[in-house]
Write an enzyme that holds these catalytic residues in place. Structure first.
Site, PDB file in Angstrom:
ATOM      1  N   ASP A 199       0.848  -1.203   0.000  1.00 36.81           N
ATOM      2  CA  ASP A 199       0.000   0.000   0.000  1.00 36.81           C
ATOM      3  C   ASP A 199       0.879   1.247   0.000  1.00 36.81           C
ATOM      4  OD1 ASP A 199      -3.108   0.720   0.933  1.00 36.81           O
ATOM      5  OD2 ASP A 199      -1.611   2.204   1.545  1.00 36.81           O
ATOM      6  N   ILE A 200       0.521   2.198  -0.868  1.00 36.75           N
ATOM      7  CA  ILE A 200       1.322   3.430  -0.960  1.00 36.75           C
ATOM      8  C   ILE A 200       1.101   4.264   0.310  1.00 36.75           C
ATOM      9  CG2 ILE A 200       1.769   5.506  -2.316  1.00 36.75           C
ATOM     10  CD1 ILE A 200       0.720   4.045  -4.770  1.00 36.75           C
ATOM     11  N   GLU A 243      -5.152   2.303  -3.943  1.00 40.85           N
ATOM     12  CA  GLU A 243      -3.692   2.469  -3.938  1.00 40.85           C
ATOM     13  C   GLU A 243      -3.015   1.249  -3.314  1.00 40.85           C
ATOM     14  OE1 GLU A 243      -5.432   3.032  -1.538  1.00 40.85           O
ATOM     15  OE2 GLU A 243      -4.409   3.564   0.287  1.00 40.85           O
TER      16      GLU A 243
HETATM   17  N1  LIG Z   1      -5.217   9.347  -8.057  1.00 42.86           N
HETATM   18  C1  LIG Z   1      -5.851   8.269  -7.625  1.00 42.86           C
HETATM   19  N2  LIG Z   1      -6.069   8.135  -6.306  1.00 42.86           N
HETATM   20  C2  LIG Z   1      -6.684   7.056  -5.845  1.00 42.86           C
HETATM   21  C3  LIG Z   1      -7.122   6.041  -6.720  1.00 42.86           C
HETATM   22  N3  LIG Z   1      -7.698   5.077  -5.968  1.00 42.86           N
HETATM   23  C4  LIG Z   1      -7.626   5.457  -4.689  1.00 42.86           C
HETATM   24  N4  LIG Z   1      -7.004   6.667  -4.590  1.00 42.86           N
HETATM   25  C5  LIG Z   1      -6.763   7.483  -3.398  1.00 42.86           C
HETATM   26  O1  LIG Z   1      -5.911   6.812  -2.506  1.00 42.86           O
HETATM   27  C6  LIG Z   1      -6.079   7.444  -1.217  1.00 42.86           C
HETATM   28  C7  LIG Z   1      -5.961   6.413  -0.155  1.00 42.86           C
HETATM   29  O2  LIG Z   1      -5.960   7.054   1.061  1.00 42.86           O
HETATM   30  P1  LIG Z   1      -5.985   6.356   2.478  1.00 42.86           P
HETATM   31  O3  LIG Z   1      -6.707   5.030   2.359  1.00 42.86           O
HETATM   32  O4  LIG Z   1      -6.531   7.316   3.467  1.00 42.86           O
HETATM   33  O5  LIG Z   1      -4.523   5.992   2.798  1.00 42.86           O
HETATM   34  P2  LIG Z   1      -3.182   6.830   2.719  1.00 42.86           P
HETATM   35  O6  LIG Z   1      -3.404   8.289   2.609  1.00 42.86           O
HETATM   36  O7  LIG Z   1      -2.364   6.195   1.632  1.00 42.86           O
HETATM   37  O8  LIG Z   1      -2.536   6.555   4.106  1.00 42.86           O
HETATM   38  P3  LIG Z   1      -1.768   5.294   4.624  1.00 42.86           P
HETATM   39  O9  LIG Z   1      -2.219   4.111   3.789  1.00 42.86           O
HETATM   40  O10 LIG Z   1      -2.174   5.157   6.042  1.00 42.86           O
HETATM   41  O11 LIG Z   1      -0.319   5.562   4.494  1.00 42.86           O
HETATM   42  C8  LIG Z   1      -7.432   8.129  -1.268  1.00 42.86           C
HETATM   43  O12 LIG Z   1      -7.242   9.522  -1.246  1.00 42.86           O
HETATM   44  C9  LIG Z   1      -8.020   7.727  -2.602  1.00 42.86           C
HETATM   45  O13 LIG Z   1      -8.789   8.749  -3.200  1.00 42.86           O
HETATM   46  C10 LIG Z   1      -6.914   6.217  -8.123  1.00 42.86           C
HETATM   47  O14 LIG Z   1      -7.257   5.402  -8.969  1.00 42.86           O
HETATM   48  N5  LIG Z   1      -6.258   7.335  -8.521  1.00 42.86           N
END
Ligand SMILES: Nc1nc2c(ncn2[C@@H]2O[C@H](COP(=O)(O)OP(=O)(O)OP(=O)(O)O)[C@@H](O)[C@H]2O)c(=O)[nH]1
Length: 330
Positions: A199-200, A243
């Site tokens: 996970d990013i 992500e």
């Molecule tokens: N640009 C883009 N963003 C995405 C996509 N799918 C999911 N996201 C974003 O990924 C983010 C995931 O955020 P969180 O689940 O809060 O996790 P995080 O900010 O990575 O925090 P941690 O995992 O705790 O490090 C959200 O803002 C989603 O909108 C996509 O296809 N494109």
């Protein structure tokens, strides 16, 4: 060029069987064949079921320049040889040894125009094919090409439904299918199976600070980096959700799985994608949870993924940009 030599679907082979039987009957010959050209062989894909036909389905003849079908494919034209015994060009033709001395064949191509093979008829006696028979061969060749077109579009749709639209790697649906299959296989053969959940880190912040378009670009680069690391033939790298990425490593012990997870983590950090709003690093990083099913125990595939997910959660809690392993499950 088409995906090289795709498997023919049973319902297509069934239809082709009907075609070769009908062509043989209408042209009054023992052998009507649908031939496919492979890398170095010509293969019988379908053949009329006639007691006087010496050809078997799946039989292959090496390409050597002496086969009638090679000429048809090369010239992309109908070839008519009423009696090969009277034409020295065909002295070395292997069909003569089978007693087949007359031939008439037309090309069959894939939808993009690359050669598939031929539709042809052969007989044990001299035969002057009529214009109607030649027309019949051409008409049936077009029908065969239509089925090839269907096959190609079906494959394309299948691939699209299993592929993530943004990154081009496998999607969750394909991951679940492969997980089921590999889990059953690992269980049966008592082989280790290791999923990695990646996970990013702080990706919400990334999107918020740099915008969604940049976020999408980042996802593509991360997908590419993870796929490049998990490159063994049986490894599968998929976009699991927004992500989150999942990598399945069949026949992989915990130590190797951990090492590969570390390589994935380093590969993503190595992309050096600036992440101004990350609390752990100034470039994009990932956290990874690893788990391995080692024995033939009762752990389900769902429990295995859950365990890897819990390890991922610990990696996040433990500071991110790190790999956590869960105790081996069996
Ligand atoms: N640009 C883009 N963003 C995405 C996509 N799918 C999911 N996201 C974003 O990924 C983010 C995931 O955020 P969180 O689940 O809060 O996790 P995080 O900010 O990575 O925090 P941690 O995992 O705790 O490090 C959200 O803002 C989603 O909108 C996509 O296809 N494109």
């Amino acid at each position: 060029m088409q995906s090289k030599f795709p498997e023919m679907e049973p319902r297509i082979l069934e239809q082709w069987q009907g075609i070769t039987n009908l062509v043989a009957k209408l042209c009054r010959v023992p052998a009507a064949l649908i031939m496919r050209q492979n890398d170095d062989t010509m293969e019988v894909v379908s053949g009329s079921e006639h007691p006087d036909s010496p050809y078997q389905v799946n039989e292959k003849a090496p390409l050597n320049g002496d086969l009638y079908c090679e000429t048809v494919i090369k010239t992309q034209k109908l070839l008519h040889v009423p009696n090969a015994l009277k034409d020295p060009v065909w002295d070395h033709n292997p069909d003569i040894e089978l007693g087949m001395i007359s031939y008439c064949g037309v090309p069959v191509n894939w939808p993009d125009g690359t050669p598939f093979g031929t539709l042809c008829i052969l007989d044990r006696v001299e035969k002057h094919s009529t214009d109607e028979e030649k027309d019949l061969l051409n008409q049936f060749a077009r029908i065969i090409e239509l089925t090839l077109e269907l096959l190609v579009s079906n494959r394309r749709f299948e691939n699209l439904s299993l592929q993530d639209g943004l990154t081009g790697i496998a999607n969750r649906r394909l991951f679940d299918v492969v997980l089921k299959r590999e889990w059953a296989q690992s269980h049966r053969l008592k082989l280790p199976l290791s999923p990695l959940m990646c996970d990013i880190d702080f990706f919400k912040n990334y999107n918020d600070s740099l915008g969604h378009v940049q976020g999408d670009e980042c996802l593509k680069q991360v997908a590419e980096a993870l796929s490049a690391v998990s490159k063994r033939e049986l490894d599968l790298c998929a976009r699991y959700g927004g992500e989150e990425f999942a990598i399945l490593l069949p026949n992989t012990e915990p130590k190797q799985a951990f090492e590969l997870a570390e390589q994935c983590r380093r590969a993503v950090a190595g992309l050096q994608i600036p992440h101004p709003s990350s609390a752990v690093c100034d470039v994009v990083t990932i956290s990874i949870g690893v788990c391995t099913m080692t024995d033939s125990g009762d752990v389900s595939e769902t429990a295995l993924i859950r365990a890897a997910d819990q390890a991922l959660y610990r990696a996040k809690q433990g500071g991110r940009n790190r790999v956590e392993i869960c105790p081996t499950v069996s």
